[in-house]
Design a protein around this motif. Sequence first.
Motif, PDB file in Angstrom:
ATOM      1  N   ALA A 178       0.838  -1.208   0.000  1.00  0.00           N
ATOM      2  CA  ALA A 178       0.000   0.000   0.000  1.00  0.00           C
ATOM      3  C   ALA A 178       0.874   1.259   0.000  1.00  0.00           C
ATOM      4  CB  ALA A 178      -0.931  -0.006   1.200  1.00  0.00           C
ATOM      5  N   LEU A 179       2.013   1.174   0.671  1.00  0.00           N
ATOM      6  CA  LEU A 179       2.920   2.321   0.717  1.00  0.00           C
ATOM      7  C   LEU A 179       3.570   2.543  -0.645  1.00  0.00           C
ATOM      8  CD1 LEU A 179       4.463   4.525   2.205  1.00  0.00           C
ATOM      9  CD2 LEU A 179       6.106   2.805   2.954  1.00  0.00           C
ATOM     10  N   ILE A 180       3.991   1.459  -1.264  1.00  0.00           N
ATOM     11  CA  ILE A 180       4.570   1.571  -2.605  1.00  0.00           C
ATOM     12  C   ILE A 180       3.527   2.132  -3.567  1.00  0.00           C
ATOM     13  CG2 ILE A 180       5.656   0.308  -4.493  1.00  0.00           C
ATOM     14  CD1 ILE A 180       6.526  -1.796  -2.502  1.00  0.00           C
ATOM     15  N   ALA A 181       2.318   1.634  -3.445  1.00  0.00           N
ATOM     16  CA  ALA A 181       1.229   2.112  -4.303  1.00  0.00           C
ATOM     17  C   ALA A 181       1.069   3.621  -4.168  1.00  0.00           C
ATOM     18  CB  ALA A 181      -0.072   1.411  -3.938  1.00  0.00           C
ATOM     19  N   ASN A 182       1.026   4.103  -2.948  1.00  0.00           N
ATOM     20  CA  ASN A 182       0.876   5.535  -2.694  1.00  0.00           C
ATOM     21  C   ASN A 182       2.048   6.300  -3.298  1.00  0.00           C
ATOM     22  OD1 ASN A 182       0.610   8.137  -1.597  1.00  0.00           O
ATOM     23  ND2 ASN A 182      -0.276   7.368   0.294  1.00  0.00           N
ATOM     24  N   ARG A 183       3.234   5.817  -3.066  1.00  0.00           N
ATOM     25  CA  ARG A 183       4.434   6.452  -3.612  1.00  0.00           C
ATOM     26  C   ARG A 183       4.365   6.541  -5.139  1.00  0.00           C
ATOM     27  NH1 ARG A 183       9.776   6.697  -5.452  1.00  0.00           N
ATOM     28  NH2 ARG A 183       8.810   7.832  -7.147  1.00  0.00           N
ATOM     29  N   LEU A 184       3.776   5.523  -5.763  1.00  0.00           N
ATOM     30  CA  LEU A 184       3.694   5.484  -7.221  1.00  0.00           C
ATOM     31  C   LEU A 184       2.427   6.169  -7.753  1.00  0.00           C
ATOM     32  CD1 LEU A 184       4.968   1.840  -7.890  1.00  0.00           C
ATOM     33  CD2 LEU A 184       6.244   3.980  -8.064  1.00  0.00           C
ATOM     34  N   GLY A 185       1.640   6.706  -6.854  1.00  0.00           N
ATOM     35  CA  GLY A 185       0.465   7.460  -7.279  1.00  0.00           C
ATOM     36  C   GLY A 185      -0.703   6.615  -7.734  1.00  0.00           C
ATOM     37  N   MET A 186      -0.951   5.520  -7.026  1.00  0.00           N
ATOM     38  CA  MET A 186      -2.133   4.712  -7.370  1.00  0.00           C
ATOM     39  C   MET A 186      -2.722   4.100  -6.107  1.00  0.00           C
ATOM     40  SD  MET A 186      -0.121   1.550  -9.223  1.00  0.00           S
ATOM     41  CE  MET A 186       1.366   2.400  -9.730  1.00  0.00           C
ATOM     42  N   LYS A 187      -3.954   3.577  -6.219  1.00  0.00           N
ATOM     43  CA  LYS A 187      -4.608   2.942  -5.090  1.00  0.00           C
ATOM     44  C   LYS A 187      -4.075   1.517  -4.937  1.00  0.00           C
ATOM     45  CE  LYS A 187      -6.880   6.529  -4.454  1.00  0.00           C
ATOM     46  NZ  LYS A 187      -6.529   7.359  -3.294  1.00  0.00           N
ATOM     47  N   PRO A 188      -4.142   0.953  -3.734  1.00  0.00           N
ATOM     48  CA  PRO A 188      -3.672  -0.418  -3.514  1.00  0.00           C
ATOM     49  C   PRO A 188      -4.326  -1.412  -4.469  1.00  0.00           C
ATOM     50  CG  PRO A 188      -4.129   0.629  -1.411  1.00  0.00           C
ATOM     51  CD  PRO A 188      -4.556   1.594  -2.476  1.00  0.00           C
ATOM     52  N   GLU A 189      -5.604  -1.242  -4.754  1.00  0.00           N
ATOM     53  CA  GLU A 189      -6.275  -2.160  -5.672  1.00  0.00           C
ATOM     54  C   GLU A 189      -5.656  -2.085  -7.067  1.00  0.00           C
ATOM     55  OE1 GLU A 189      -7.628   0.117  -3.752  1.00  0.00           O
ATOM     56  OE2 GLU A 189      -9.721  -0.282  -3.262  1.00  0.00           O
ATOM     57  N   SER A 190      -5.419  -0.869  -7.512  1.00  0.00           N
ATOM     58  CA  SER A 190      -4.815  -0.695  -8.835  1.00  0.00           C
ATOM     59  C   SER A 190      -3.401  -1.271  -8.854  1.00  0.00           C
ATOM     60  CB  SER A 190      -4.755   0.789  -9.198  1.00  0.00           C
ATOM     61  OG  SER A 190      -6.036   1.355  -9.107  1.00  0.00           O
ATOM     62  N   PHE A 191      -2.705  -1.087  -7.761  1.00  0.00           N
ATOM     63  CA  PHE A 191      -1.354  -1.620  -7.646  1.00  0.00           C
ATOM     64  C   PHE A 191      -1.370  -3.131  -7.829  1.00  0.00           C
ATOM     65  CE2 PHE A 191       2.097  -3.443  -5.127  1.00  0.00           C
ATOM     66  CZ  PHE A 191       3.186  -2.740  -5.607  1.00  0.00           C
ATOM     67  N   SER A 192      -2.292  -3.776  -7.137  1.00  0.00           N
ATOM     68  CA  SER A 192      -2.393  -5.224  -7.217  1.00  0.00           C
ATOM     69  C   SER A 192      -2.662  -5.676  -8.654  1.00  0.00           C
ATOM     70  CB  SER A 192      -3.512  -5.692  -6.293  1.00  0.00           C
ATOM     71  OG  SER A 192      -3.596  -7.083  -6.265  1.00  0.00           O
ATOM     72  N   ARG A 193      -3.610  -5.010  -9.276  1.00  0.00           N
ATOM     73  CA  ARG A 193      -3.961  -5.377 -10.660  1.00  0.00           C
ATOM     74  C   ARG A 193      -2.821  -5.088 -11.628  1.00  0.00           C
ATOM     75  NH1 ARG A 193      -9.834  -5.428  -9.654  1.00  0.00           N
ATOM     76  NH2 ARG A 193      -9.969  -3.522  -8.440  1.00  0.00           N
ATOM     77  N   ALA A 194      -2.213  -3.928 -11.464  1.00  0.00           N
ATOM     78  CA  ALA A 194      -1.113  -3.543 -12.354  1.00  0.00           C
ATOM     79  C   ALA A 194       0.050  -4.514 -12.206  1.00  0.00           C
ATOM     80  CB  ALA A 194      -0.663  -2.115 -12.038  1.00  0.00           C
ATOM     81  N   PHE A 195       0.263  -4.936 -10.974  1.00  0.00           N
ATOM     82  CA  PHE A 195       1.328  -5.902 -10.706  1.00  0.00           C
ATOM     83  C   PHE A 195       1.028  -7.219 -11.418  1.00  0.00           C
ATOM     84  CE2 PHE A 195       4.571  -5.736  -7.083  1.00  0.00           C
ATOM     85  CZ  PHE A 195       5.509  -6.406  -7.838  1.00  0.00           C
ATOM     86  N   ALA A 196      -0.242  -7.602 -11.377  1.00  0.00           N
ATOM     87  CA  ALA A 196      -0.658  -8.849 -12.024  1.00  0.00           C
ATOM     88  C   ALA A 196      -0.392  -8.783 -13.532  1.00  0.00           C
ATOM     89  CB  ALA A 196      -2.133  -9.113 -11.753  1.00  0.00           C
ATOM     90  N   LYS A 197      -0.574  -7.591 -14.096  1.00  0.00           N
ATOM     91  CA  LYS A 197      -0.351  -7.428 -15.543  1.00  0.00           C
ATOM     92  C   LYS A 197       1.099  -7.671 -15.923  1.00  0.00           C
ATOM     93  CE  LYS A 197      -3.987  -4.295 -17.059  1.00  0.00           C
ATOM     94  NZ  LYS A 197      -4.326  -2.860 -17.124  1.00  0.00           N
ATOM     95  N   LEU A 198       1.997  -7.435 -14.977  1.00  0.00           N
ATOM     96  CA  LEU A 198       3.422  -7.613 -15.259  1.00  0.00           C
ATOM     97  C   LEU A 198       3.790  -9.084 -15.409  1.00  0.00           C
ATOM     98  CD1 LEU A 198       5.093  -4.926 -12.942  1.00  0.00           C
ATOM     99  CD2 LEU A 198       4.711  -4.838 -15.414  1.00  0.00           C
ATOM    100  N   ARG A 199       2.841  -9.953 -15.037  1.00  0.00           N
ATOM    101  CA  ARG A 199       3.119 -11.387 -15.180  1.00  0.00           C
ATOM    102  C   ARG A 199       3.477 -11.708 -16.622  1.00  0.00           C
ATOM    103  NH1 ARG A 199      -0.079 -13.417 -11.104  1.00  0.00           N
ATOM    104  NH2 ARG A 199      -1.915 -12.623 -12.180  1.00  0.00           N
ATOM    105  N   GLU A 200       2.751 -11.083 -17.565  1.00  0.00           N
ATOM    106  CA  GLU A 200       3.001 -11.369 -18.982  1.00  0.00           C
ATOM    107  C   GLU A 200       4.363 -10.855 -19.443  1.00  0.00           C
ATOM    108  OE1 GLU A 200       0.324  -8.900 -21.313  1.00  0.00           O
ATOM    109  OE2 GLU A 200      -1.100  -8.914 -19.638  1.00  0.00           O
TER     110      GLU A 200
END
Lengths: 228, 228
Positions: A178-200
Amino acid sequence: MTADEWSVLMRAPLFKAMGLEITRSLVQTRSTRAYARGERIFQQGDPADALFLIIEGCVKLYRERESGEQVVVAIFAAGETFAEAAMFLSGDYPASAEAVSPSRILRIDGNALRHTILQQPQLAFAMLAAASLHLKHLLEQIEQLKVQSAPQRIAIFLLKQVSVTSGPADVALPYEKALIANRLGMKPESFSRAFAKLREFGVIVERDSVHIRDVARLTKFTAVSNDT
Amino acid sequence: MTADEWSVLMRAPLFKAMGLEITRSLVQTRSTRAYARGERIFQQGDPADALFLIIEGCVKLYRERESGEQVVVAIFAAGETFAEAAMFLSGDYPASAEAVSPSRILRIDGNALRHTILQQPQLAFAMLAAASLHLKHLLEQIEQLKVQSAPQRIAIFLLKQVSVTSGPADVALPYEKALIANRLGMKPESFSRAFAKLREFGVIVERDSVHIRDVARLTKFTAVSNDT
DNA sequence: CGATCGTTTGATTACGTTCAATCGTTGTGG
DNA sequence: CCACAACGATTGAACGTAATCAAACGATCG
């Protein structure tokens, strides 16, 4: 201060530039202090009368909104200094600082520092270099916020923690997502999803440890405008 | 340099802090130069060997992406200095600068400046104050990009150009809307639409002049999280 | 007068947010 | 020791905002 603490201290560019003698004159016996996780170091609006070096632990720098919301602007790790320049302006900290993990932090008094600069002007160059480095980092952050997608910003964050330039790498996330998400300017939910996208792109997340299959591939991804 | 130019010069905080004598020693006859609209002053990656004061005109500071895209980070007006701190770091400008309108710009040589700081250490305080101010502005920009909507960022931009705190006000947009859009982190189309949304808050746009019916009302709008 | 540039408008798409529920881990008290 | 809160993280569905692609408009300048 212990010998270990001194070695951290003298590795920091600012104090390395000062030299051992001057540093010693600025650092008193009671200069370092322990902070608990979540403890505030200074608050936005407080009179800026000191700069800080993190001996151990890490610190988040954030702006406080009227709503109570926190906007994380930077996260500093052990060995880094922060709040160097604020004291030279109007005299108020433009952001708040809080320990993210249990930390030991060295405090350098502003008046003593100013006094020393007058006697050792080359010290000013080190101060200006430190400020310049922070400026550069903020410029990069603004650029990223403006033109990079959430997955790209995460990728950039990961790559900063990595030393190699190609091949596989493992990264341990240094603090809460959640802290990284805030630092990167996004919500924790978006962070989780965006992270999932990096799987590809060959990024595997498991708990707080991340495996990057090919650093070069991920680096390439951060450069493209059309992320597919 | 003309008397007018000198008066602009000595109003800038950095040179005011220097005093007339020191300033004179740093400013040579051939120090000021005219730049055409669109002319580059320095480029990202160039060795940073000078700082600049805008005598007349205005300048955009931007990061250049590999794609060729420009990301505007700051826009400076007459009377302001920029690129003060860069020369104290690794020595490369972390961004490019370009004249947005026909400008006269004073260039202060880095080596001469460093030399002067060693002789007049209190000058370092002025340099650090200038750097600190830029840091503060970048912090604010990051905060805005992270939590404010496009219409709110425009409102904040408008309010910065206004001196009064309540009642009606008129603002002349100082440069192209596309440039402001870039500075605020949005596309020109989005800028246009977001500006239109401000109509419901008493903002009337006509060409490059803007009328604000009630500054206090618009200020209130910039603070809310739910913009309706 | 026609070309060009900056700006606006329209239709559509993509991205991130929001609200809500769920899952897993950790830690605590009965 | 287990049950259950508490917290961090993830997932789902619906929504809102800004980006994109495309066209039209208006002013300025040659």
